[in-house]
Structure formats: structure tokens, C-alpha cells
Design an enzyme around this catalytic site. Structure first.
Site, PDB file in Angstrom:
ATOM      1  N   ARG A 148       0.845  -1.194   0.000  1.00 41.89           N
ATOM      2  CA  ARG A 148       0.000   0.000   0.000  1.00 41.89           C
ATOM      3  C   ARG A 148       0.883   1.247   0.000  1.00 41.89           C
ATOM      4  O   ARG A 148       2.110   1.126  -0.080  1.00 41.89           O
ATOM      5  CB  ARG A 148      -0.906  -0.005   1.234  1.00 41.89           C
ATOM      6  CG  ARG A 148      -0.143   0.079   2.533  1.00 41.89           C
ATOM      7  CD  ARG A 148      -1.080   0.067   3.726  1.00 41.89           C
ATOM      8  NE  ARG A 148      -0.337   0.271   4.955  1.00 41.89           N
ATOM      9  CZ  ARG A 148      -0.842   0.134   6.159  1.00 41.89           C
ATOM     10  NH1 ARG A 148      -2.095  -0.229   6.316  1.00 41.89           N
ATOM     11  NH2 ARG A 148      -0.102   0.358   7.219  1.00 41.89           N
ATOM     12  N   THR A 150       3.260   3.967   1.101  1.00 37.68           N
ATOM     13  CA  THR A 150       4.233   4.005   2.205  1.00 37.68           C
ATOM     14  C   THR A 150       4.892   5.367   2.344  1.00 37.68           C
ATOM     15  O   THR A 150       5.633   5.598   3.288  1.00 37.68           O
ATOM     16  CB  THR A 150       5.380   3.000   1.953  1.00 37.68           C
ATOM     17  OG1 THR A 150       6.024   3.363   0.731  1.00 37.68           O
ATOM     18  CG2 THR A 150       4.892   1.569   1.896  1.00 37.68           C
ATOM     19  N   TRP A 161      13.985   2.927 -10.245  1.00 33.52           N
ATOM     20  CA  TRP A 161      13.206   2.611 -11.450  1.00 33.52           C
ATOM     21  C   TRP A 161      14.057   2.834 -12.695  1.00 33.52           C
ATOM     22  O   TRP A 161      14.042   2.039 -13.631  1.00 33.52           O
ATOM     23  CB  TRP A 161      11.921   3.441 -11.509  1.00 33.52           C
ATOM     24  CG  TRP A 161      10.870   2.933 -10.562  1.00 33.52           C
ATOM     25  CD1 TRP A 161      10.275   3.638  -9.541  1.00 33.52           C
ATOM     26  CD2 TRP A 161      10.308   1.609 -10.510  1.00 33.52           C
ATOM     27  NE1 TRP A 161       9.383   2.825  -8.872  1.00 33.52           N
ATOM     28  CE2 TRP A 161       9.386   1.583  -9.453  1.00 33.52           C
ATOM     29  CE3 TRP A 161      10.500   0.445 -11.251  1.00 33.52           C
ATOM     30  CZ2 TRP A 161       8.643   0.453  -9.107  1.00 33.52           C
ATOM     31  CZ3 TRP A 161       9.776  -0.692 -10.915  1.00 33.52           C
ATOM     32  CH2 TRP A 161       8.858  -0.675  -9.860  1.00 33.52           C
ATOM     33  N   SER A 190       7.284  -2.347 -16.680  1.00 33.67           N
ATOM     34  CA  SER A 190       6.296  -1.270 -16.653  1.00 33.67           C
ATOM     35  C   SER A 190       5.000  -1.733 -15.961  1.00 33.67           C
ATOM     36  O   SER A 190       4.411  -0.992 -15.168  1.00 33.67           O
ATOM     37  CB  SER A 190       6.020  -0.817 -18.088  1.00 33.67           C
ATOM     38  OG  SER A 190       4.929   0.045 -18.111  1.00 33.67           O
ATOM     39  N   CYS A 315      12.914   1.302   1.497  1.00 37.38           N
ATOM     40  CA  CYS A 315      11.699   1.234   2.312  1.00 37.38           C
ATOM     41  C   CYS A 315      11.420  -0.257   2.491  1.00 37.38           C
ATOM     42  O   CYS A 315      11.291  -0.989   1.503  1.00 37.38           O
ATOM     43  CB  CYS A 315      10.579   1.947   1.568  1.00 37.38           C
ATOM     44  SG  CYS A 315       8.927   1.284   1.755  1.00 37.38           S
ATOM     45  N   CYS A 318       8.313  -1.813   0.848  1.00 37.26           N
ATOM     46  CA  CYS A 318       8.404  -1.773  -0.622  1.00 37.26           C
ATOM     47  C   CYS A 318       9.391  -2.831  -1.086  1.00 37.26           C
ATOM     48  O   CYS A 318       9.193  -3.500  -2.105  1.00 37.26           O
ATOM     49  CB  CYS A 318       8.877  -0.412  -1.113  1.00 37.26           C
ATOM     50  SG  CYS A 318       8.009   0.986  -0.400  1.00 37.26           S
TER      51      CYS A 318
HETATM   52  P1  FAD Z   1       7.689   6.895 -10.149  1.00 38.35           P
HETATM   53  O1  FAD Z   1       6.582   5.879 -10.051  1.00 38.35           O
HETATM   54  O2  FAD Z   1       8.835   6.772  -9.192  1.00 38.35           O
HETATM   55  O3  FAD Z   1       8.222   6.845 -11.638  1.00 38.35           O
HETATM   56  C1  FAD Z   1       9.503   7.347 -12.061  1.00 38.35           C
HETATM   57  C2  FAD Z   1       9.427   7.557 -13.572  1.00 38.35           C
HETATM   58  O4  FAD Z   1       9.193   6.314 -14.222  1.00 38.35           O
HETATM   59  C3  FAD Z   1       8.249   8.440 -13.998  1.00 38.35           C
HETATM   60  O5  FAD Z   1       8.603   9.781 -14.011  1.00 38.35           O
HETATM   61  C4  FAD Z   1       7.913   7.913 -15.373  1.00 38.35           C
HETATM   62  O6  FAD Z   1       8.713   8.531 -16.358  1.00 38.35           O
HETATM   63  C5  FAD Z   1       8.288   6.465 -15.310  1.00 38.35           C
HETATM   64  N1  FAD Z   1       7.136   5.595 -15.081  1.00 38.35           N
HETATM   65  C6  FAD Z   1       6.275   5.619 -14.031  1.00 38.35           C
HETATM   66  N2  FAD Z   1       5.409   4.594 -14.098  1.00 38.35           N
HETATM   67  C7  FAD Z   1       5.732   3.906 -15.226  1.00 38.35           C
HETATM   68  C8  FAD Z   1       5.218   2.743 -15.832  1.00 38.35           C
HETATM   69  N3  FAD Z   1       4.221   2.046 -15.284  1.00 38.35           N
HETATM   70  N4  FAD Z   1       5.771   2.315 -16.997  1.00 38.35           N
HETATM   71  C9  FAD Z   1       6.797   2.979 -17.576  1.00 38.35           C
HETATM   72  N5  FAD Z   1       7.348   4.082 -17.020  1.00 38.35           N
HETATM   73  C10 FAD Z   1       6.827   4.549 -15.860  1.00 38.35           C
HETATM   74  N6  FAD Z   1       5.604   3.240  -2.947  1.00 38.35           N
HETATM   75  C11 FAD Z   1       4.570   2.955  -2.119  1.00 38.35           C
HETATM   76  O7  FAD Z   1       3.875   3.863  -1.660  1.00 38.35           O
HETATM   77  N7  FAD Z   1       4.275   1.639  -1.770  1.00 38.35           N
HETATM   78  C12 FAD Z   1       5.002   0.609  -2.237  1.00 38.35           C
HETATM   79  O8  FAD Z   1       4.739  -0.542  -1.883  1.00 38.35           O
HETATM   80  C13 FAD Z   1       6.112   0.883  -3.107  1.00 38.35           C
HETATM   81  N8  FAD Z   1       6.884  -0.126  -3.582  1.00 38.35           N
HETATM   82  C14 FAD Z   1       7.961   0.188  -4.371  1.00 38.35           C
HETATM   83  C15 FAD Z   1       8.779  -0.858  -4.815  1.00 38.35           C
HETATM   84  C16 FAD Z   1       9.889  -0.578  -5.597  1.00 38.35           C
HETATM   85  C17 FAD Z   1      10.753  -1.719  -6.074  1.00 38.35           C
HETATM   86  C18 FAD Z   1      10.219   0.777  -5.914  1.00 38.35           C
HETATM   87  C19 FAD Z   1      11.452   1.100  -6.724  1.00 38.35           C
HETATM   88  C20 FAD Z   1       9.415   1.811  -5.475  1.00 38.35           C
HETATM   89  C21 FAD Z   1       8.271   1.532  -4.698  1.00 38.35           C
HETATM   90  N9  FAD Z   1       7.429   2.544  -4.261  1.00 38.35           N
HETATM   91  C22 FAD Z   1       6.370   2.252  -3.436  1.00 38.35           C
HETATM   92  C23 FAD Z   1       7.600   3.929  -4.745  1.00 38.35           C
HETATM   93  C24 FAD Z   1       6.733   4.166  -6.016  1.00 38.35           C
HETATM   94  O9  FAD Z   1       6.986   3.159  -6.985  1.00 38.35           O
HETATM   95  C25 FAD Z   1       7.058   5.505  -6.682  1.00 38.35           C
HETATM   96  O10 FAD Z   1       8.426   5.554  -6.990  1.00 38.35           O
HETATM   97  C26 FAD Z   1       6.691   6.700  -5.817  1.00 38.35           C
HETATM   98  O11 FAD Z   1       5.321   6.663  -5.502  1.00 38.35           O
HETATM   99  C27 FAD Z   1       6.998   8.020  -6.557  1.00 38.35           C
HETATM  100  O12 FAD Z   1       6.209   8.063  -7.741  1.00 38.35           O
HETATM  101  P2  FAD Z   1       6.369   9.103  -8.907  1.00 38.35           P
HETATM  102  O13 FAD Z   1       4.985   9.419  -9.373  1.00 38.35           O
HETATM  103  O14 FAD Z   1       7.243  10.221  -8.464  1.00 38.35           O
HETATM  104  O15 FAD Z   1       7.092   8.342 -10.094  1.00 38.35           O
END
Ligand code: FAD
Length: 390
Positions: A148, A150, A161, A190, A315, A318
């Protein structure tokens, strides 16, 4: 979301979005129940595993606001229990040292045949199974630590990523099969990222009320406004579903033991009976020519890297779910690309040697994707209602 739901997911998946939604409606409850069984609810995990990809001085422990998401602007004003370092922690209520004398671990060890625990053919693995043999591993109750929101985010998670996507830079290029393999790698990552984003949007902390609830804006910002991301979640559902279907005939050979044995098996068989093999055609991706074999090796090596990058996620919760899902996808890829049903030798090696943690990863990943698809449909309903009322 601008997806034509009557269209098939991709050239390698002969199923439409509508059909997949229907399928998911049939099996989602069974799948959810399965993840709550004793066999599937514990995962073994060493969250002190060292990150090999960044030096520690550049990557200090990041349980603080620097590494948190920017959707909450003023973390300081929020109570202690809502700080990212608390939200991202694993509940230790059910975490135990993996000491063989410990009741819970002993019980888990008993669930499977011992002889099947050690893989002899590391080359067919898309993740490092030694990770589960480490004495420092902890057992975590997944049901006590749902995936969920975090608060984890900022540069740290963006860098992770980006490193994962960089693993998609294959050295071989060209023919149709090769570009399909690369596309598949990209879509898996993705879809994995989009599924996490769907879960965190579905179970988001409302800082005004203190309640955990769906957040349509966050979902639209991260997933809903990108049809390609939505489609990739469906794609992942198709490949994981196909791998489950592929091992179904051999379930009797997989080491589910003691009294959970028949229950768990029949639940999986029920789920598999709804799946159809046309859901994903893995045969097209790698044929037997040399370039293809080389590409498959590269695919495997790069995917193993992705599973290792999870050790860098700062985290805890995560990282836990990152490990569960990358293990699940690694198991799927092994079953799809290494298991040749016509070759008795590889069939025996792959199926009989599947470890319980690979199966736990596989089923939990399928269940998370199933919940994501359900959530996408719920968010779509909310979105339509909002448009009508505006
Ligand atoms: P991010 O989701 O960090 O995306 C970074 C960049 O990737 C974006 O700017 C975009 O260009 C690209 N992008 C984004 N989504 C996609 C996609 N689907 N396909 C292709 N490109 C894409 N957060 C939590 O709250 N709970 C969790 O359980 C959690 N688990 C995580 C597990 C891992 C392994 C990682 C690395 C991160 C996790 N996070 C979690 C953090 C979450 O994934 C995001 O990084 C965070 O919410 C910040 O999001 P953001 O909108 O800034 O962009």
C-alpha cells in the site's frame, strides 16, 4: 482510459481486455483466499542484504522525508505514525528469525520435501535462489504487511526505477522475435511498476481523516492517464497466468506436503481450470537459433539483475513486495522459457526443483495483478461517475 477493451492485449496474447476482466472476476476471490493459506502467506527475506549497485555513501539509509513522495507537501505537520519511516516498516508481529528450531520456521520447512529445496541448475533461474537459503533471512507474514502507500519516493525510488529500465538495454537487436523479447522485458517492468502504483492509489492514506482509502487523482496521475501502463498490467496478468497453467499438469510432483497438500492443490487447480493457453504464446519469443539462445541468456541475466536491485530499495515494505514480485516474475519466466513440455529431462528439472518461495512469489504476484485489474475497473467506475456529475 483510452483502451479498446474488445481488442487483444498484444500479438502474443490471444485474449481481449474484456475477456480478461471476465476471467479475473471468476478467479479473484479464490486467488485472494489462496494467498491467505499457511503455505502462501509467508515469505523468506533478508532485508539486510547489501545493495551492490550504489556505494553506501551515495545511498544512505533513507527512512526519512528526503526519500518520500512529494504528494504530501508538509510531512513535518503530520503525526509520527504517518511518517514514511513508520508507514514503510514491516510489521514485526509475525517476523521471526529463521532458526530451524523456531516453531514457525520448522512448520514451514515441513511444508515441502527437503530434497527439492536446493536447485542444481542455476542457469535456468531468473533470480538468485540462494537468497532464500541465507541464515539471516526473516520470515514475514505477507497478510500482515499489505502492499500500500508508504510515502516512499523522491530521487531514491526514481533512481531505482531508472536503473531497472536501463537493464532493458539489450546488446542484440533486429529480427521480430528479438524485438518481441525486448518489448516483453519492458512490459513486465512497466506492468510491475504500474501495479505497485495501482495498489498504493487503492490503499492511500487520507491525511485529513487518517483513513486508508482509494485516491482517484493519484491513480490517474500515475496509471490511469497512461493506457500503455494499464495494458502492461493486463499483459503481466496474462504471462503469470500462462505459467501457472503450464505447471498445472505437474502439480502432483511439486512438494506441497502435509495436511495443506490437497486443499492448496485443489484451489490452484480450480483457478487454472479457468485459464486458456492462448492467453500468452511464449513460443514466439525465443526459437532455437543461436541469436535467440544468446538473447535468452541475456534476458535471464538482466532479469536477475532486476531482482538484485530490489536490495537497494530503502523502504522495508516496498523492498519486501519488490522481492516477492520479482521472484514471482522470475519464476514465471523460468516456467515459460525453460520448461519444454516435450522434453522429459528439462520438465523434471524445472518442475521438481521449484522451491516453495518461487511458488509463493508466483501466486502472490498473480494475486496482486488480479487486485490491480479489479482496482482499475473500480477506478474507471469512479472516473465515469465524476465526469457525469461534473
Ligand atoms: P515513479 O513511479 O517513481 O516513476 C519514475 C518515472 O518512471 C516516472 O517519471 C515515469 O517517467 C516512469 N514511469 C512511471 N510509471 C511507469 C510505468 N508504469 N511504466 C513505464 N514508465 C513509468 N511506494 C509505495 O507507496 N508503496 C510501495 O509498496 C512501493 N513499492 C515500491 C517498490 C519498488 C521496487 C520501488 C522502486 C518503489 C516503490 N514505491 C512504493 C515507490 C513508487 O513506486 C514511486 O516511486 C513513488 O510513488 C513516486 O512516484 P512518482 O509518481 O514520483 O514516479
Amino acid at each position: 482510459c483510452k483502451i479498446n477493451k474488445g481488442e487483444t492485449l498484444s500479438p502474443v496474447c490471444d485474449i481481449t481486455f474484456n475477456e480478461l476482466n471476465e476471467l479475473n472476476n471468476y478467479i479473484k476471490d479464490d486467488l485472494n483466499d489462496l494467498t491467505k493459506t499457511e503455505f502462501f502467506k509467508y515469505f523468506k527475506f533478508d532485508f539486510n542484504n547489501k545493495c551492490r549497485f550504489w556505494k553506501e555513501e551515495n545511498n544512505p539509509l533513507c527512512f526519512n522525508k528526503e526519500c518520500s513522495v512529494d504528494v504530501i507537501e508538509d510531512w513535518e505537520s503530520l503525526p509520527e505514525i504517518w511518517q514514511p519511516e513508520v508507514l514503510g516498516k514491516i510489521s514485526t508481529r509475525n517476523v521471526e528469525d529463521s532458526d530451524i528450531h523456531d516453531d514457525e520456521c520448522w512448520f514451514l520447512e515441513e511444508l515441502c520435501d527437503h530434497e527439492r529445496r536446493l536447485p542444481e541448475i542455476p542457469d535456468c533461474n531468473y533470480c538468485d535462489l540462494n537468497d532464500f537459503e541465507d541464515a539471516k533471512c526473516l520470515l514475514v507474514d505477507l497478510t500482515a504487511n499489505p502492499e500500500r502507500f508508504t510515502g516512499y519516493g523522491g530521487n531514491q525510488s526514481a533512481e531505482i526505477w531508472s536503473a531497472i529500465y536501463n537493464d532493458n538495454c539489450f546488446s542484440i537487436g533486429g529480427e521480430t522475435g528479438e524485438s518481441l523479447a525486448k518489448e516483453t522485458f519492458y512490459r513486465i517492468i512497466s506492468g510491475f511498476q504500474a501495479s505497485i502504483a495501482t495498489h498504493l492509489s487503492m490503499d492511500f492514506l487520507n491525511i485529513k481523516t487518517g483513513k486508508w482509502e482509494p485516491n482517484l487523482e493519484i491513480f490517474m496521475k500515475k496509471v490511469g492517464s497512461f493506457p500503455e501502463r494499464v495494458a502492461n498490467i493486463y499483459f503481466n496478468y496474462a504471462i503469470v497466468g500462462k505459467s501457472l497453467l503450464k505447471i498445472q499438469p505437474y502439480l502432483k510432483e511439486i512438494g506441497f506436503c502435509n495436511e495443506y497438500h490437497e486443499d492448496v492443490k485443489s484451489q490452484i487447480v480450480n483457478i487454472c481450470s479457468q485459464l486458456d493457453s492462448s492467453i500468452f504464446n511464449e513460443e514466439i519469443l525465443f526459437d532455437r537459433n543461436e541469436v535467440s539462445l544468446h538473447l535468452k541468456e541475456e534476458f535471464k541475466r538482466r532479469f536477475r539483475n532486476v531482482t538484485k536491485i530490489m536490495d537497494c530499495v530503502q523502504c522495508e515494505r516496498c523492498r519486501l513486495w519488490g522481492k516477492v514480485q520479482t521472484t514471482g516474475y522470475a519464476t514465471t519466466l523460468k516456467i515459460l522459457f525453460e520448461l519444454d513440455q516435450n522434453d522429459e529431462e528439462t520438465r523434471r528439472m524445472i518442475v521438481e526443483k521449484l522451491t516453495k518461495y518461487e511458488l509463493i512469489g508466483l501466486i502472490n504476484t498473480f494475486a496482486l495483478l488480479s487486485q490491480s485489474i479489479d482496482a482499475i475497473n473500480q477506478f474507471e467506475g469512479q472516473y465515469q461517475k465524476r465526469i457525469i456529475s461534473d
